[in-house]
Design an enzyme around this catalytic site. Structure first.
Site, PDB file in Angstrom:
ATOM      1  N   SER A  86     -29.612  -1.682  23.652  1.00 40.01           N
ATOM      2  CA  SER A  86     -28.542  -2.038  24.574  1.00 40.01           C
ATOM      3  C   SER A  86     -28.265  -3.526  24.445  1.00 40.01           C
ATOM      4  O   SER A  86     -29.178  -4.338  24.423  1.00 40.01           O
ATOM      5  CB  SER A  86     -28.993  -1.696  26.000  1.00 40.01           C
ATOM      6  OG  SER A  86     -27.982  -2.047  26.919  1.00 40.01           O
ATOM      7  N   CYS A 123     -26.106 -12.467  33.428  1.00 39.08           N
ATOM      8  CA  CYS A 123     -25.270 -11.454  34.096  1.00 39.08           C
ATOM      9  C   CYS A 123     -25.551 -11.507  35.605  1.00 39.08           C
ATOM     10  O   CYS A 123     -26.706 -11.512  36.030  1.00 39.08           O
ATOM     11  CB  CYS A 123     -25.564 -10.061  33.545  1.00 39.08           C
ATOM     12  SG  CYS A 123     -25.260  -9.949  31.773  1.00 39.08           S
ATOM     13  N   CYS A 169     -34.468 -13.661  30.583  1.00 37.80           N
ATOM     14  CA  CYS A 169     -33.242 -13.469  29.807  1.00 37.80           C
ATOM     15  C   CYS A 169     -32.315 -14.639  30.119  1.00 37.80           C
ATOM     16  O   CYS A 169     -32.335 -15.182  31.216  1.00 37.80           O
ATOM     17  CB  CYS A 169     -32.583 -12.161  30.237  1.00 37.80           C
ATOM     18  SG  CYS A 169     -31.088 -11.749  29.314  1.00 37.80           S
ATOM     19  N   CYS A 225     -33.985  -3.044  35.769  1.00 37.38           N
ATOM     20  CA  CYS A 225     -34.660  -4.037  34.945  1.00 37.38           C
ATOM     21  C   CYS A 225     -34.891  -5.348  35.670  1.00 37.38           C
ATOM     22  O   CYS A 225     -34.038  -5.858  36.370  1.00 37.38           O
ATOM     23  CB  CYS A 225     -33.924  -4.280  33.634  1.00 37.38           C
ATOM     24  SG  CYS A 225     -32.163  -4.346  33.797  1.00 37.38           S
ATOM     25  N   GLY A 263     -34.370  -8.779  28.905  1.00 33.19           N
ATOM     26  CA  GLY A 263     -34.080  -9.469  27.660  1.00 33.19           C
ATOM     27  C   GLY A 263     -32.849  -8.939  26.959  1.00 33.19           C
ATOM     28  O   GLY A 263     -32.353  -7.862  27.270  1.00 33.19           O
ATOM     29  N   GLU A 264     -32.362  -9.749  26.034  1.00 35.21           N
ATOM     30  CA  GLU A 264     -31.216  -9.362  25.213  1.00 35.21           C
ATOM     31  C   GLU A 264     -31.752  -9.089  23.803  1.00 35.21           C
ATOM     32  O   GLU A 264     -32.044 -10.026  23.054  1.00 35.21           O
ATOM     33  CB  GLU A 264     -30.171 -10.490  25.218  1.00 35.21           C
ATOM     34  CG  GLU A 264     -29.044 -10.332  24.227  1.00 35.21           C
ATOM     35  CD  GLU A 264     -28.402  -8.957  24.222  1.00 35.21           C
ATOM     36  OE1 GLU A 264     -27.879  -8.516  25.249  1.00 35.21           O
ATOM     37  OE2 GLU A 264     -28.437  -8.308  23.152  1.00 35.21           O
ATOM     38  N   CYS A 316     -38.559   2.766  28.297  1.00 32.96           N
ATOM     39  CA  CYS A 316     -37.684   1.599  28.312  1.00 32.96           C
ATOM     40  C   CYS A 316     -38.554   0.360  28.134  1.00 32.96           C
ATOM     41  O   CYS A 316     -39.437   0.093  28.953  1.00 32.96           O
ATOM     42  CB  CYS A 316     -36.956   1.569  29.655  1.00 32.96           C
ATOM     43  SG  CYS A 316     -35.981   0.090  29.897  1.00 32.96           S
ATOM     44  N   GLU A 339     -42.025  -5.907  31.951  1.00 35.85           N
ATOM     45  CA  GLU A 339     -42.054  -4.551  32.503  1.00 35.85           C
ATOM     46  C   GLU A 339     -41.748  -3.506  31.440  1.00 35.85           C
ATOM     47  O   GLU A 339     -40.997  -3.764  30.501  1.00 35.85           O
ATOM     48  CB  GLU A 339     -40.975  -4.427  33.574  1.00 35.85           C
ATOM     49  CG  GLU A 339     -41.158  -5.397  34.709  1.00 35.85           C
ATOM     50  CD  GLU A 339     -39.923  -5.459  35.605  1.00 35.85           C
ATOM     51  OE1 GLU A 339     -39.120  -4.508  35.596  1.00 35.85           O
ATOM     52  OE2 GLU A 339     -39.785  -6.460  36.294  1.00 35.85           O
ATOM     53  N   ASN A 378     -27.613  -1.319  40.901  1.00 31.90           N
ATOM     54  CA  ASN A 378     -28.874  -1.331  41.634  1.00 31.90           C
ATOM     55  C   ASN A 378     -28.939  -2.580  42.481  1.00 31.90           C
ATOM     56  O   ASN A 378     -28.579  -3.665  42.043  1.00 31.90           O
ATOM     57  CB  ASN A 378     -30.050  -1.352  40.660  1.00 31.90           C
ATOM     58  CG  ASN A 378     -30.358   0.022  40.146  1.00 31.90           C
ATOM     59  OD1 ASN A 378     -30.587   0.951  40.917  1.00 31.90           O
ATOM     60  ND2 ASN A 378     -30.342   0.169  38.840  1.00 31.90           N
ATOM     61  N   CYS A 423     -27.898  -8.866  37.541  1.00 35.42           N
ATOM     62  CA  CYS A 423     -29.154  -8.451  36.906  1.00 35.42           C
ATOM     63  C   CYS A 423     -30.318  -9.321  37.341  1.00 35.42           C
ATOM     64  O   CYS A 423     -30.223 -10.554  37.352  1.00 35.42           O
ATOM     65  CB  CYS A 423     -28.991  -8.510  35.394  1.00 35.42           C
ATOM     66  SG  CYS A 423     -30.481  -8.009  34.508  1.00 35.42           S
ATOM     67  N   SER A 478     -23.133  -2.933  27.006  1.00 35.18           N
ATOM     68  CA  SER A 478     -22.946  -3.149  28.446  1.00 35.18           C
ATOM     69  C   SER A 478     -21.541  -3.694  28.641  1.00 35.18           C
ATOM     70  O   SER A 478     -21.301  -4.879  28.471  1.00 35.18           O
ATOM     71  CB  SER A 478     -23.981  -4.149  28.956  1.00 35.18           C
ATOM     72  OG  SER A 478     -25.268  -3.610  28.762  1.00 35.18           O
ATOM     73  N   LEU A 479     -20.630  -2.827  28.985  1.00 36.73           N
ATOM     74  CA  LEU A 479     -19.227  -3.238  29.086  1.00 36.73           C
ATOM     75  C   LEU A 479     -18.908  -3.716  30.510  1.00 36.73           C
ATOM     76  O   LEU A 479     -18.474  -4.843  30.716  1.00 36.73           O
ATOM     77  CB  LEU A 479     -18.326  -2.067  28.662  1.00 36.73           C
ATOM     78  CG  LEU A 479     -16.843  -2.381  28.517  1.00 36.73           C
ATOM     79  CD1 LEU A 479     -16.600  -3.471  27.489  1.00 36.73           C
ATOM     80  CD2 LEU A 479     -16.060  -1.110  28.135  1.00 36.73           C
ATOM     81  N   HIS A 480     -19.103  -2.834  31.470  1.00 30.74           N
ATOM     82  CA  HIS A 480     -19.043  -3.184  32.897  1.00 30.74           C
ATOM     83  C   HIS A 480     -17.691  -3.640  33.451  1.00 30.74           C
ATOM     84  O   HIS A 480     -17.590  -3.871  34.661  1.00 30.74           O
ATOM     85  CB  HIS A 480     -20.083  -4.247  33.265  1.00 30.74           C
ATOM     86  CG  HIS A 480     -21.503  -3.857  32.943  1.00 30.74           C
ATOM     87  ND1 HIS A 480     -21.959  -2.571  32.981  1.00 30.74           N
ATOM     88  CD2 HIS A 480     -22.580  -4.615  32.575  1.00 30.74           C
ATOM     89  CE1 HIS A 480     -23.237  -2.541  32.653  1.00 30.74           C
ATOM     90  NE2 HIS A 480     -23.636  -3.753  32.402  1.00 30.74           N
TER      91      HIS A 480
HETATM   92  N1  SAH Z   1     -29.507  -7.292  27.687  1.00 28.15           N
HETATM   93  C1  SAH Z   1     -29.203  -5.954  27.339  1.00 28.15           C
HETATM   94  C2  SAH Z   1     -30.251  -4.927  27.735  1.00 28.15           C
HETATM   95  C3  SAH Z   1     -30.912  -4.989  29.076  1.00 28.15           C
HETATM   96  S1  SAH Z   1     -30.212  -4.367  30.538  1.00 28.15           S
HETATM   97  C4  SAH Z   1     -27.853  -5.554  27.889  1.00 28.15           C
HETATM   98  O1  SAH Z   1     -27.246  -6.353  28.573  1.00 28.15           O
HETATM   99  O2  SAH Z   1     -27.384  -4.482  27.565  1.00 28.15           O
HETATM  100  C5  SAH Z   1     -29.940  -2.666  30.484  1.00 28.15           C
HETATM  101  C6  SAH Z   1     -28.708  -2.262  31.269  1.00 28.15           C
HETATM  102  O3  SAH Z   1     -28.887  -2.346  32.700  1.00 28.15           O
HETATM  103  C7  SAH Z   1     -27.508  -3.135  30.952  1.00 28.15           C
HETATM  104  O4  SAH Z   1     -26.372  -2.328  30.820  1.00 28.15           O
HETATM  105  C8  SAH Z   1     -27.407  -3.991  32.196  1.00 28.15           C
HETATM  106  O5  SAH Z   1     -26.130  -4.538  32.310  1.00 28.15           O
HETATM  107  C9  SAH Z   1     -27.774  -3.001  33.275  1.00 28.15           C
HETATM  108  N2  SAH Z   1     -28.157  -3.611  34.553  1.00 28.15           N
HETATM  109  C10 SAH Z   1     -28.804  -4.766  34.782  1.00 28.15           C
HETATM  110  N3  SAH Z   1     -28.945  -4.993  36.106  1.00 28.15           N
HETATM  111  C11 SAH Z   1     -28.384  -3.956  36.740  1.00 28.15           C
HETATM  112  C12 SAH Z   1     -28.213  -3.616  38.106  1.00 28.15           C
HETATM  113  N4  SAH Z   1     -28.641  -4.401  39.093  1.00 28.15           N
HETATM  114  N5  SAH Z   1     -27.582  -2.459  38.361  1.00 28.15           N
HETATM  115  C13 SAH Z   1     -27.134  -1.640  37.381  1.00 28.15           C
HETATM  116  N6  SAH Z   1     -27.272  -1.910  36.075  1.00 28.15           N
HETATM  117  C14 SAH Z   1     -27.886  -3.060  35.754  1.00 28.15           C
END
Ligand code: SAH
Length: 357
Positions: free
Chosen positions: A205, A127, A123, A347, A173-174, A116, A103, A304, A130, A228-230
């Site tokens: 990212s 996570c 991937c 994503c 992807g990472e 993007c 995508e 999301n 995701c 991506s800290l979260h």
């Molecule tokens: N692999 C990389 C880049 C791809 S994801 C990374 O982890 O950073 C881009 C961003 O979207 C990341 O911060 C990821 O954690 C976030 N993301 C993925 N799924 C999500 C979701 N369902 N809701 C909100 N953010 C999400």
């Protein structure tokens, strides 16, 4: 958008020209018996004129154009679907020459058009929130396949006389796991003979691959690093992001400080608010504590919805309170304005939907 005559199954055998930096293209044309300067001519046809067919390269002799048709391809992807949001966001699903799908998203902001791109098919980071990781990693994309995503969107924008102003590697992807191909992509879109997208307009990212972030820091490119800290605690982060078991929060933040020292660039932290897990005011305070003395910006993303995952979203006023608390404690933070909410723009969502149906 796609050259119908092109035999997609050939992409694996023929040279994918979008995989070649200018210097490599010059070497390649010499390897097929042509003078070096033809390399730059072809490069400009690809990235400045953005042609899709060799016959459009009118300053090349017909014989060379025929030779190129035999030995090379420009575009290798097929558009499967395109979704257009009411806010102007467009999301494409592409099929690659081997049948894989990826995508790409175009977002329109008041400061310009941002694209993007995906860096891998699927991937393997796992996570839990995701959609991209649901089927695991299929394969790395080549640099050329990442370039192709961007060029496809730029060619779409050409019809409106608009250009791509910034690029984020936040698709599936990472990117830090596909380092060399991602840097090839960066070099190609940077090139002054082509698209001229400056490093400062490119954001990578990462879920936090510490050695790769260090490597990038040492290259001293001006790329924006988004982490991506979260989560603010290792137990919560490890539950959301398995990679945290390998490199924990302290080590990751130490690496961010190193990146800032090496490049002089501020870091961007992404923090997805997951209902009931990381989104109360105590977390906001912990986050502010962790980020003291780090020159950064925090992007809060309301999680999301992914059907396979059962997460709830943080209520709007709680999000407000979270961001206010960060600001009060001196942290530069904003809530990401959501784009394309009506078209599954998070994503991996479109690809996952395709797989479900
Ligand atoms: N692999 C990389 C880049 C791809 S994801 C990374 O982890 O950073 C881009 C961003 O979207 C990341 O911060 C990821 O954690 C976030 N993301 C993925 N799924 C999500 C979701 N369902 N809701 C909100 N953010 C999400």
């Amino acid at each position: 958008m796609i050259n119908e005559q092109q035999n997609l199954s050939d992409a694996g055998q023929k040279m994918h020209l979008l995989n070649l930096e200018l210097e490599d293209l010059e070497k390649w044309v010499q390897s097929i018996g042509q003078p070096k300067f033809r390399g730059k001519q072809i490069y400009q046809w690809l990235y400045v004129e953005r042609v899709t067919e060799f016959d459009a390269m009118t300053n090349l002799p017909q014989k060379l154009r025929d030779q190129l048709k035999e030995t090379a391809v420009i575009y290798t992807m097929r558009e499967v679907t395109r979704q257009v949001s009411t806010d102007g966001t467009i999301k494409w699903l592409w099929e690659l020459y081997d049948g894989s799908t990826i995508e790409t998203v175009l977002m329109r902001h008041d400061y310009g058009n941002s694209v993007c791109v995906s860096s891998q098919v699927g991937c393997r980071m796992g996570c839990t929130f995701c959609a991209s990781t649901l089927g695991g990693l299929v394969r790395n994309l080549t640099g050329g396949e990442v370039v192709e995503q961007l060029l496809n969107v730029q060619r779409f924008l050409d019809e409106e006389e608009e250009r791509v102003s910034s690029v984020v590697l936040m698709g599936s992807g990472e990117p830090m796991e596909n380092y060399d191909e991602v840097m090839k992509f960066v070099d190609i879109i940077n090139d002054q003979n082509g698209l001229k997208i400056g490093a400062r307009h490119i954001t990578i990212s990462t879920s936090g691959l510490v050695p790769a972030i260090r490597r990038l820091a040492d290259e001293k490119r001006q790329i924006t690093m988004a982490i991506s800290l979260h989560a603010t605690r290792d137990d919560i982060r490890s539950a959301l992001m398995p990679i945290n078991r390998r490199w924990g929060i302290d080590e990751l933040l130490e690496t961010c400080r190193y990146y800032i020292r090496q490049t002089g660039r501020r870091i961007s932290f992404e923090y997805a608010l997951v209902g009931g897990q990381n989104d109360d005011l105590a977390h906001a305070r912990e986050l502010a504590g962790l980020l003291t003395n780090i020159d950064c910006h925090v992007n809060l993303i309301p999680v999301n919805y992914v059907p396979e995952r059962n997460y709830t979203r943080t209520p709007k006023d709680q999000i407000r309170a979270f961001v206010n608390e960060l600001n009060r404690l001196g942290v530069n933070a904003t809530v990401r304005r959501e784009k394309g909410h009506d078209i599954a723009a998070a994503c991996g969502q479109l690809r996952a939907e395709q797989g479900r149906s």
